[in-house]
Write a protein that holds these residues in place. Structure first.
Motif, PDB file in Angstrom:
ATOM      1  N   TRP A 190     -18.461   7.327  12.094  1.00 29.97           N
ATOM      2  CA  TRP A 190     -18.746   5.924  11.824  1.00 29.97           C
ATOM      3  C   TRP A 190     -17.461   5.118  11.972  1.00 29.97           C
ATOM      4  CZ3 TRP A 190     -23.455   3.653  10.950  1.00 29.97           C
ATOM      5  CH2 TRP A 190     -24.538   4.509  10.717  1.00 29.97           C
ATOM      6  N   TYR A 191     -17.604   3.960  12.636  1.00 31.00           N
ATOM      7  CA  TYR A 191     -16.486   3.058  12.847  1.00 31.00           C
ATOM      8  C   TYR A 191     -16.875   1.664  12.343  1.00 31.00           C
ATOM      9  CZ  TYR A 191     -14.112   6.410  15.906  1.00 31.00           C
ATOM     10  OH  TYR A 191     -13.463   7.513  16.397  1.00 31.00           O
ATOM     11  N   ARG A 192     -15.867   0.899  11.931  1.00 32.14           N
ATOM     12  CA  ARG A 192     -16.052  -0.485  11.524  1.00 32.14           C
ATOM     13  C   ARG A 192     -15.327  -1.391  12.503  1.00 32.14           C
ATOM     14  NH1 ARG A 192     -13.037  -1.023   6.740  1.00 32.14           N
ATOM     15  NH2 ARG A 192     -11.384  -1.984   7.961  1.00 32.14           N
ATOM     16  N   ASN A 241     -14.260  -5.421  12.601  1.00 29.40           N
ATOM     17  CA  ASN A 241     -14.219  -6.783  12.107  1.00 29.40           C
ATOM     18  C   ASN A 241     -14.280  -7.715  13.310  1.00 29.40           C
ATOM     19  OD1 ASN A 241     -12.519  -5.136   9.900  1.00 29.40           O
ATOM     20  ND2 ASN A 241     -13.560  -6.880   8.980  1.00 29.40           N
ATOM     21  N   LEU A 243     -13.874   5.298  10.224  1.00 28.47           N
ATOM     22  CA  LEU A 243     -14.157   5.370   8.792  1.00 28.47           C
ATOM     23  C   LEU A 243     -14.297   6.813   8.323  1.00 28.47           C
ATOM     24  CD1 LEU A 243     -16.816   2.538   8.432  1.00 28.47           C
ATOM     25  CD2 LEU A 243     -14.390   2.436   7.820  1.00 28.47           C
ATOM     26  N   ASP A 285     -16.059  -6.127   3.223  1.00 26.29           N
ATOM     27  CA  ASP A 285     -16.821  -5.138   3.985  1.00 26.29           C
ATOM     28  C   ASP A 285     -17.630  -5.780   5.099  1.00 26.29           C
ATOM     29  OD1 ASP A 285     -17.582  -3.370   0.912  1.00 26.29           O
ATOM     30  OD2 ASP A 285     -15.954  -3.023   2.346  1.00 26.29           O
ATOM     31  N   ALA A 302     -18.630  -6.838   8.395  1.00 26.97           N
ATOM     32  CA  ALA A 302     -18.167  -6.299   9.671  1.00 26.97           C
ATOM     33  C   ALA A 302     -19.373  -5.714  10.401  1.00 26.97           C
ATOM     34  CB  ALA A 302     -17.112  -5.207   9.464  1.00 26.97           C
ATOM     35  N   SER A 303     -19.146  -5.244  11.612  1.00 23.64           N
ATOM     36  CA  SER A 303     -20.157  -4.453  12.319  1.00 23.64           C
ATOM     37  C   SER A 303     -19.795  -2.989  12.183  1.00 23.64           C
ATOM     38  CB  SER A 303     -20.214  -4.843  13.798  1.00 23.64           C
ATOM     39  OG  SER A 303     -20.746  -6.138  13.951  1.00 23.64           O
ATOM     40  N   TYR A 304     -20.818  -2.169  11.988  1.00 23.86           N
ATOM     41  CA  TYR A 304     -20.618  -0.742  11.792  1.00 23.86           C
ATOM     42  C   TYR A 304     -21.331   0.018  12.913  1.00 23.86           C
ATOM     43  CZ  TYR A 304     -18.763  -1.998   7.282  1.00 23.86           C
ATOM     44  OH  TYR A 304     -17.994  -2.541   6.285  1.00 23.86           O
TER      45      TYR A 304
END
Lengths: 112, 114
Positions: A34-36, A38, A46, A83, A85-87
């Protein structure tokens, strides 16, 4: 082609609530990450869960993996405005190049 | 330790022009990747490299070329830009030490082709 598909596409919650995002994929994998992202920035890693693991924790993050259903979920507990953001989930399959295949992402908005 | 850097941050091209995007990493990583991100889409792999002097095609390689002459640099070239190449381009390098298997991303290059 997209391997992972996130659900929902967008999620809006109040600060302090938990946020759950789901990812489904099509083929067998070595690991799922999983990545975040902004707004306007690069992606930040993550958490990674391997195909022989069922659950992992990192701070306020909890990831589960169900290889029989080819799905994963990311839980963010006690969400904060930061938090927002796009995940993205990303799957790694095969061997050698260690390519990641990304889904389209879930856009999370945490309202203060 | 700057991580992954990309040059330039923004660029506007006319159809048919050429340009090179530069990615540099100071983490001594072997693997490097170029992705593009279009609105509402995840990242799609353009080309990648598993070490100095090597390159390989990803999911969407057409219209792009790459070179990895030095371990720390990975260049993405557009020989004749087309409007369909308007996108945000991200470079990444992979940490292959131990079991982290993490990709580190640059801040992106926003390219518009008119």
């Amino acid at each position: 082609s997209q391997q992972g598909e996130e659900d929902p596409q967008a999620l809006s919650i109040q600060e302090g609530e938990n946020a759950t995002m789901n990812c489904s994929y099509k083929t067998s994998i070595n690991n799922l990450q999983w990545y975040r992202q902004n707004s306007g920035r690069g992606l930040v890693h993550l958490i990674l869960i391997r195909s022989n693991e069922r659950e992992k924790h990192s701070g306020r993050l909890r990831v589960t993996l169900d290889t029989s259903k080819k799905s994963s979920s990311l839980l963010i507990t006690a969400s904060r405005a930061a938090d927002t953001a796009s995940y993205f989930c990303a799957t790694q399959s095969g061997a050698g190049s260690y390519q990641l295949t990304f889904g389209k992402g879930t856009k999370l908005s945490v309202i203060p | 330790n700057a991580g992954v850097t990309q040059t330039p941050k923004f660029r506007v091209l006319k159809t048919g022009q050429s340009m090179t995007l530069l990615c540099a990493q100071d983490m001594n990583h072997e693997y490097m990747y170029w992705y593009r991100q279009d609105p509402g889409m995840g990242l799609r792999l353009i080309h990648y490299s598993v070490g100095e002097g090597t390159t390989a095609k990803g999911e969407v390689p057409d219209g792009y070329n790459v070179s990895r002459l030095k371990k720390q640099n990975f260049l993405l070239g557009l020989e004749s830009a087309a409007p369909s190449q308007t996108s945000v381009y991200f470079c990444a390098s992979r940490d292959d030490r131990g079991f982290t298997d993490t990709q580190y991303f640059g801040p992106g290059t926003r390219l518009t082709v008119l």
